[in-house]
Design a protein around this motif. Sequence first.
Motif, PDB file in Angstrom:
ATOM      1  N   THR A  46       6.006   2.039   8.135  1.00 40.90           N
ATOM      2  CA  THR A  46       5.355   1.861   6.830  1.00 40.90           C
ATOM      3  C   THR A  46       4.086   2.695   6.742  1.00 40.90           C
ATOM      4  OG1 THR A  46       6.205  -0.410   6.814  1.00 40.90           O
ATOM      5  CG2 THR A  46       4.573   0.156   5.152  1.00 40.90           C
ATOM      6  N   LEU A  47       3.318   2.726   7.837  1.00 43.26           N
ATOM      7  CA  LEU A  47       2.104   3.549   7.835  1.00 43.26           C
ATOM      8  C   LEU A  47       2.461   5.035   7.743  1.00 43.26           C
ATOM      9  CD1 LEU A  47      -0.965   3.525   7.934  1.00 43.26           C
ATOM     10  CD2 LEU A  47      -0.832   3.656  10.432  1.00 43.26           C
ATOM     11  N   LEU A  48       3.567   5.427   8.368  1.00 44.15           N
ATOM     12  CA  LEU A  48       4.051   6.810   8.226  1.00 44.15           C
ATOM     13  C   LEU A  48       4.260   7.153   6.754  1.00 44.15           C
ATOM     14  CD1 LEU A  48       6.836   7.669  10.871  1.00 44.15           C
ATOM     15  CD2 LEU A  48       4.689   8.893  10.472  1.00 44.15           C
ATOM     16  N   HIS A  50       1.013   7.784   4.990  1.00 39.86           N
ATOM     17  CA  HIS A  50       0.460   9.121   5.275  1.00 39.86           C
ATOM     18  C   HIS A  50       1.117  10.174   4.373  1.00 39.86           C
ATOM     19  CE1 HIS A  50      -2.358   8.742   8.620  1.00 39.86           C
ATOM     20  NE2 HIS A  50      -1.581   7.775   9.125  1.00 39.86           N
ATOM     21  N   PHE A  51       2.440  10.128   4.251  1.00 42.35           N
ATOM     22  CA  PHE A  51       3.130  11.114   3.418  1.00 42.35           C
ATOM     23  C   PHE A  51       2.806  10.913   1.937  1.00 42.35           C
ATOM     24  CE2 PHE A  51       6.150  11.660   7.085  1.00 42.35           C
ATOM     25  CZ  PHE A  51       5.892  13.018   7.264  1.00 42.35           C
ATOM     26  N   ALA A  52       2.732   9.643   1.502  1.00 43.38           N
ATOM     27  CA  ALA A  52       2.409   9.368   0.090  1.00 43.38           C
ATOM     28  C   ALA A  52       1.016   9.895  -0.255  1.00 43.38           C
ATOM     29  CB  ALA A  52       2.490   7.876  -0.191  1.00 43.38           C
ATOM     30  N   TYR A  73       0.839  -1.213   0.000  1.00 43.27           N
ATOM     31  CA  TYR A  73       0.000   0.000   0.000  1.00 43.27           C
ATOM     32  C   TYR A  73       0.867   1.254   0.000  1.00 43.27           C
ATOM     33  CZ  TYR A  73      -4.076  -2.939   1.025  1.00 43.27           C
ATOM     34  OH  TYR A  73      -5.073  -3.878   0.967  1.00 43.27           O
ATOM     35  N   ALA A  74       1.988   1.218   0.726  1.00 39.86           N
ATOM     36  CA  ALA A  74       2.880   2.388   0.796  1.00 39.86           C
ATOM     37  C   ALA A  74       3.477   2.717  -0.563  1.00 39.86           C
ATOM     38  CB  ALA A  74       3.993   2.139   1.811  1.00 39.86           C
TER      39      ALA A  74
END
Length: 606
Positions: A78-80, A83-85, A50-51
Amino acid sequence: MIGRRLRLGVGARYLTTAAVRRGDLAGAAEAFASAPRKTTADYNRLLAGYARAPGGRLADACHLFDRIPHPDVVSYNTLLSCHFAGGDVRGARELFSAMPDRDVASWNTMVSGLSRNGAVGEARALFLAMPARNSVSWNAMVSGFASAGDMGMAEECFRDAPDKEDAFLWTAMVSGYMDAGDVDKATEFFQGMPVRNLVSWNAMVAGYVKNSRAGDALRVFKTIVRDADVRPNESTLSSVLLGCSNLSALGFGRQVHQWCIKLPLSRRITVGTSLVSMYCKCGDLEGACKLFSEMRTRDVVAWNAMISGYAQHGHGQEAISLFEKMRAQGVKPNWITFVAVLTACIHTGLCDFGIQCFETMQEIYGVEPRADHYSCMVDLLCRAGLLERAVCLIRSMPFEPHPSAYGTLLAACRVYKNSEFAEFAAGKLIQQNPHSAGAYVQLANIYAAANQWADVSRVRRWMKDNAVVKTPGYSWVEIKGVIHEFRSNDRLHPQLRLIHERLDRLEERMKAMGYVPDLDFVLHDVDESLKVQMLMRHSEKLAIAFGLISTAPGLTLRIFKNLRVCGDCHNAAKLISKIEDREIILRDTTRFHHFKGGHCSCGDYW
């Protein structure tokens, strides 16, 4: 039973990883769901997919993260990234603050993400607060300052970095200075690099192309192929082929194509698309069509390149047929597709179809009209002589019209001799950019064509007062790999005597066929005989004559010009193509003209 579950789990992990690598997130999610027992690492694999997806697939990532029984620091990192993507900087800040544990990758993700999203000051504060830094930390900070255009701070951070052997650190400086337009400084850093990798070489090739130094880009590419310990990748080839397009260097582009064929890269969709685009822009439409037909897979970018190529070469019906074929194959058009289709309508006079596309693109395809689409519509209406309707469209735009819309209207005013709308368009252009020569020159041209020499003088004084410098027009032709440039009334080319002799003979034969010089395209208050002589020394005619004396009879000539072709040169090229029994392909800033047998592909609709 335990052994079977273990095998199923290993298989699901392998399938998940393989699907993520090829970008098949639906397949990855299906394989993940089939795993009988899921570890945190299994969750992290899908989360990483997903990232990497465009936009970060933030909603899917958050939903998956919430299902992880025991998320670890990799899960949070990875979740960070997701968020940025997805552009959710606020969400990234909140997640970072809530993390139970952080490693150096957590801090690097924040520094890099904040820098990419324009918060370079906040990124620097985090960078200074980091409990430990590694090479990625320094690279992120230098790249952040470079992306923000603050090369002073980038260089200061570069000097403080402990690892001076890090190629990525040097490359960030090269790219930053190229983006800032300081090519000399970028070259200085590149030459000083202790170690270079492919990314470093690519930064130079792309930077030269971006700064209108395509010749240098081709030179660097030759060095990569001949001497460097790296092998060009898709990014290298896309940049160098764009350089070929900008220079109209068809010969070199064909060499790059031959080089690509020897490698598996030639089957990559991005390389194929870049080649199609290069052939179109260098005047070899047949080569582009052949390559496009051989592509195994095509995405919307590939279809757009071919549709746009047909449009620029004046093959409007073929462009629209390809658009219909694209839709039939289930490829969804995007905003660039409609720019290409509207351009096809412009160059072939398909006014009604163009209007229909413009009015239905949002309703049927969800593509909201942008400034480019409105500019195309203004052009379409102007060419059809519907100047008043074009002005109404300009005035009704939901945003500030692009300068090209006013420029198109101004050019049409010359054709239709409408001084009222010309002064309106010129005024708007000058208001937007008082130092751009285009509006002044066009307005002066309109006054000159009407023999209003006092108004011409007034516009020229206006240009002088505003310190406006006119971009000189020039044409060029590639002969045996060498590009020859000509300016109007050129005095520098070593074969000028032979060129003039050929033009003089052509002029006699053209006049015998009924050619009458169009003196409206000599914008000087001089004697008529001198006007005729000046017309015959226009850069397009000089380039054509040089091409004729430098190539074998029957070969196609490809001429390029940095401004619009003038009407008299257009008429002359038609006659010369018949006299010499040659095809002459001429590209100006707007389109290609294919002259053959006394006719032009534009049907004189240009």
